[in-house]
Design a protein around this motif. Structure first.
Motif, PDB file in Angstrom:
ATOM      1  N   UNK A  59      16.369  63.661 -20.603  1.00 26.84           N
ATOM      2  CA  UNK A  59      17.280  63.149 -19.578  1.00 26.84           C
ATOM      3  C   UNK A  59      18.420  64.118 -19.304  1.00 26.84           C
ATOM      4  N   UNK A  61      19.681  68.429 -20.025  1.00 24.73           N
ATOM      5  CA  UNK A  61      19.138  69.754 -20.322  1.00 24.73           C
ATOM      6  C   UNK A  61      20.063  70.475 -21.301  1.00 24.73           C
ATOM      7  N   UNK A  77       5.271  66.588 -20.597  1.00 28.13           N
ATOM      8  CA  UNK A  77       4.869  65.332 -19.959  1.00 28.13           C
ATOM      9  C   UNK A  77       3.841  64.554 -20.785  1.00 28.13           C
ATOM     10  N   UNK A  80       5.239  62.639 -23.754  1.00 30.18           N
ATOM     11  CA  UNK A  80       6.010  61.427 -23.442  1.00 30.18           C
ATOM     12  C   UNK A  80       5.153  60.169 -23.489  1.00 30.18           C
ATOM     13  N   UNK A  81       3.825  60.343 -23.412  1.00 31.10           N
ATOM     14  CA  UNK A  81       2.942  59.174 -23.514  1.00 31.10           C
ATOM     15  C   UNK A  81       2.980  58.602 -24.920  1.00 31.10           C
ATOM     16  N   UNK A 105       5.919  49.729 -16.932  1.00 39.60           N
ATOM     17  CA  UNK A 105       5.981  50.805 -17.934  1.00 39.60           C
ATOM     18  C   UNK A 105       4.597  51.137 -18.498  1.00 39.60           C
ATOM     19  N   UNK A 107       1.994  51.116 -16.604  1.00 35.44           N
ATOM     20  CA  UNK A 107       1.463  51.936 -15.512  1.00 35.44           C
ATOM     21  C   UNK A 107       2.047  53.341 -15.579  1.00 35.44           C
ATOM     22  N   UNK A 108       3.373  53.417 -15.758  1.00 35.80           N
ATOM     23  CA  UNK A 108       4.020  54.738 -15.802  1.00 35.80           C
ATOM     24  C   UNK A 108       3.564  55.532 -17.025  1.00 35.80           C
TER      25      UNK A 108
ATOM     26  N   UNK B   3       1.676  58.542  -9.877  1.00 32.37           N
ATOM     27  CA  UNK B   3       3.040  58.131 -10.208  1.00 32.37           C
ATOM     28  C   UNK B   3       3.883  57.991  -8.936  1.00 32.37           C
ATOM     29  N   UNK B   6       2.985  54.768  -7.397  1.00 39.42           N
ATOM     30  CA  UNK B   6       3.549  53.651  -8.181  1.00 39.42           C
ATOM     31  C   UNK B   6       5.010  53.418  -7.778  1.00 39.42           C
ATOM     32  N   UNK B   7       5.775  54.505  -7.685  1.00 38.77           N
ATOM     33  CA  UNK B   7       7.193  54.363  -7.330  1.00 38.77           C
ATOM     34  C   UNK B   7       7.334  53.916  -5.869  1.00 38.77           C
ATOM     35  N   UNK B  93      17.006  54.395 -14.214  1.00 36.95           N
ATOM     36  CA  UNK B  93      16.386  55.726 -14.290  1.00 36.95           C
ATOM     37  C   UNK B  93      16.250  56.188 -15.741  1.00 36.95           C
ATOM     38  N   UNK B  96      13.078  54.745 -17.038  1.00 37.24           N
ATOM     39  CA  UNK B  96      11.834  55.183 -16.385  1.00 37.24           C
ATOM     40  C   UNK B  96      11.514  56.656 -16.666  1.00 37.24           C
ATOM     41  N   UNK B  97      12.531  57.512 -16.595  1.00 40.01           N
ATOM     42  CA  UNK B  97      12.248  58.962 -16.632  1.00 40.01           C
ATOM     43  C   UNK B  97      11.725  59.502 -17.969  1.00 40.01           C
ATOM     44  N   UNK B  99       9.351  58.330 -19.418  1.00 35.00           N
ATOM     45  CA  UNK B  99       7.904  58.111 -19.306  1.00 35.00           C
ATOM     46  C   UNK B  99       7.263  59.398 -18.772  1.00 35.00           C
ATOM     47  N   UNK B 100       5.945  59.499 -18.849  1.00 36.55           N
ATOM     48  CA  UNK B 100       5.315  60.728 -18.326  1.00 36.55           C
ATOM     49  C   UNK B 100       5.350  60.793 -16.795  1.00 36.55           C
ATOM     50  N   UNK B 101       6.541  60.907 -16.261  1.00 32.94           N
ATOM     51  CA  UNK B 101       6.713  61.011 -14.808  1.00 32.94           C
ATOM     52  C   UNK B 101       7.755  62.094 -14.551  1.00 32.94           C
ATOM     53  N   UNK B 102       7.449  62.979 -13.613  1.00 27.71           N
ATOM     54  CA  UNK B 102       8.406  64.040 -13.261  1.00 27.71           C
ATOM     55  C   UNK B 102       9.491  63.433 -12.376  1.00 27.71           C
ATOM     56  N   UNK B 103      10.651  64.058 -12.410  1.00 27.24           N
ATOM     57  CA  UNK B 103      11.721  63.575 -11.531  1.00 27.24           C
ATOM     58  C   UNK B 103      11.302  63.712 -10.071  1.00 27.24           C
ATOM     59  N   UNK B 105       8.398  63.330  -8.907  1.00 25.94           N
ATOM     60  CA  UNK B 105       7.498  62.218  -8.559  1.00 25.94           C
ATOM     61  C   UNK B 105       8.289  60.950  -8.274  1.00 25.94           C
ATOM     62  N   UNK B 278      16.410  67.417 -10.213  1.00 23.70           N
ATOM     63  CA  UNK B 278      15.813  67.995 -11.433  1.00 23.70           C
ATOM     64  C   UNK B 278      16.881  68.604 -12.327  1.00 23.70           C
TER      65      UNK B 278
END
Lengths: 308, 282
Positions: A59, A61, A77, A80-81, A105, A107-108, B3, B6-7, B93, B96-97, B99-103, B105, B278
């Protein structure tokens, strides 16, 4: 650190630093969390605990340094699963039902759709929200939202769960439930990174912990290592001549509080010797109390030492 | 892509659950019924000729289209300005973020969902209104589909700008800035028309600059052009300077190169929004 070494750990950070403008939030954080352990992350307000967690989940950097989560560089990525995260300050979509939030969640997380129902039911059951599954989140109390957040973090049996103040809004029953959930996770082989202000909570469930202050780890190890192997003993004594007290220094560092004398760093097997010596010097012993240092005592002492 | 979809679905579902679509739908139907009734009075006026009814209908259609394009532009700004900023402020956010989702996306999903909402509203309200006008007066504009496409594009342009601002600014701030740009662009369009009429290069340059910087007014004029009947256009051109500065008149359709510019502008703003989001620490 070699990638192979990082892979054997749930979390590893090396000189991780974060600066917001002129404010230093983290300053060279180096620590490791092993797989399947409950790791407590302690520190005063502003020590950089939440910043560290945010860096680990991508979240924020880092300004410098490196970090690996489940063997992959942070932000990966696919990793993160296998990750669950409960933020400190968060809210879910109030217009959604609890079941829908969990479904979103799933789904995501790209979980197979066939697993959703079982995962959602299991998460709801675990956090005690089965009977509120079809209620809108906007009607939930803060504690219930936190329970739901915990349920979301546990979806898909993650290998690592990062919990940022998971019990801050919970009542004692809720806190007990969370402790039980964390124990269940540990039994499953899930590593838990617990960021908490509640020292008694950390004391009860963590295998190892790190204490951070000003963005740096100032102590890390098992609970016994942090608290110190040697205990302390308090003795209530009268009639001890002035010179006699000085002669008791060989039993550890002495704190003289009048009738009460506290000996730090005294192994328990030497306590009878201490009592015998006091009596030999003419003292009369009324009470001998082993004094266990609490995590709070040690925590405050560490921060004090750091400030000095 | 999954993704993003989905959003996008979540964004549309939120608009529906929060009763935005219902409220907008009911108000729009009420407005369409009222304006259609007003149009139906035109042929009943004493001494009015069919040509006059047609002329009045074409002008009133443009005014009604202006109202709908305004609702669309302001509405899409109000919905887009908080879309990312509110999710960050509320902590949605944060959940959600990780999760395996790029910003990117998440951002593109929001954009797609909002663009679909804008498109649905532009097409639904526009076609219903034109149906009402046709039933009331028998008048249909020359190219309603092209006109509605430009109206929708105007909404999407402003929504994209608000979305970009939403990646960095508070909802209120982003929304106000987007609206200021919208109205400044509108004034810029009027300045351009005046500059062209009086062949003043400085004013023309200011007007063109504003249309390039914020293409909402350029697109609005595209919509106007496709709502103007040919005979009306000929009469208006013959009027010359008398038409100067009329914000509800377009002499020419937007050139293809301008449409290309708008597409590039949208792509550029989305790229900028992605980079901005990003790089942001949450």
């Amino acid at each position: 650190m070699e990638a192979a070494d990082a892979a054997s750990l749930a979390v590893h950070t090396q000189d991780l630093a974060k600066r917001y403008g002129k404010t230093v939030a983290l300053s060279g954080l180096t620590m490791s969390v092993r797989r399947a352990e409950v790791f407590g992350f302690l520190g005063p307000n502003g020590a950089g605990k939440t910043t560290a967690v945010k860096l680990l989940v991508g979240l924020a950097h880092p300004t410098a340094g490196e970090a690996w989560v489940l063997g992959a560089p942070v932000g990966d990525l696919q990793t993160r699963r296998r990750l669950g995260y409960l933020p400190e300050l968060f809210r879910y979509q109030g217009w959604m039902k609890a079941r829908e939030v969990l479904g979103l969640h799933c789904e995501l997380s790209r979980m197979p759709r066939s697993d959703w129902n079982a995962e959602i039911a299991s998460a709801l059951e675990l956090v005690g929200l089965s009977d509120r599954a079809d209620d809108k989140v906007e009607g939930f109390s803060k504690g219930m939202q936190q329970r739901l957040g915990l349920g979301v973090a546990l979806l898909g049996r993650p290998e690592l769960v990062l919990l940022d103040e998971p019990t801050s809004a919970l009542d004692p029953v809720g806190r007990h439930d969370v402790r039980e959930i964390i124990r269940t996770l540990k039994a499953r082989g899930t590593a838990v990174f617990l960021n908490s202000h509640l020292l008694t909570e950390v004391e009860q469930i963590c295998d190892r912990l790190a204490v951070v202050d000003h963005g740096r780890v100032i102590a890390t190890g098992t609970m016994a290592q942090i608290l110190g192997q040697d205990g302390a003993v308090r003795v209530r004594v009268t009639g001890l001549p002035a010179g006699g007290r000085a002669g008791l220094g060989e039993f550890g560092s002495l704190e003289d509080e009048g009738e009460w004398l506290t000996f730090r760093g005294l192994p328990s097997e030497r306590v009878p010797q201490l009592v015998a010596e006091i009596v030999r010097q003419g003292g009369r012993v009324y009470a001998v109390e082993p004094r266990h240092e609490t995590l709070e005592d040690r925590f405050l002492q560490l921060l004090k030492e750091q400030d000095q | 892509m999954t993704q993003v979809l989905t959003i996008a679905r979540l964004t549309i579902l939120e608009a529906s659950r929060r009763k935005l679509l219902l409220a907008l739908g009911i108000l729009t139907v009420v407005v369409i019924v009222l304006t259609s009734w007003g149009f139906s009075r035109l042929p009943t006026m004493s001494g009015v000729t069919p040509a006059e009814v047609r002329l009045a209908s074409s002008q009133l259609t443009i005014l009604v289209a202006f109202m709908f394009s305004g609702v669309l532009a302001l509405g899409s700004t109000l919905v887009a300005a908080p879309s990312i900023a509110s999710d960050i402020e509320s902590g949605i956010a944060l959940a959600i973020l990780p999760r395996p989702i790029r910003r990117s996306q998440l951002l593109m999903g929001k954009w797609l969902g909002l663009a679909v909402l804008v498109g649905i509203y532009a097409a639904g309200s526009g076609l219903l209104e034109l149906l009402g006008i046709w039933l009331a007066t028998g008048y249909t504009p020359p190219n309603p589909v092209a006109a509605l496409t430009f109206v929708a594009a105007e909404g999407i342009v402003l929504m994209t700008l608000a979305l970009l601002l939403s990646t960095r600014l508070a909802p209120m701030t982003g929304g106000v800035i987007a609206l200021v740009f919208f109205f400044v662009a509108w004034i810029g369009g009027i300045a351009l028309a005046i500059g062209q009429t009086f062949a003043n290069d400085t004013i023309i340059n200011i007007g063109v600059g504003s249309r390039l910087l914020i293409p909402t007014d350029g697109l609005w004029h595209g919509a106007i052009f496709y709502l103007e009947p040919t005979d009306f256009l000929a009469a208006a051109r013959a009027a010359g300077r008398a038409r100067a500065g009329n914000p509800f008149f377009a002499d020419q359709p937007p050139p293809a190169i301008y449409v290309g510019w708008v597409i590039a502008w949208l792509a550029g703003l989305l790229a900028l929004a992605n980079v901005s989001f990003a790089r942001r620490d949450l």
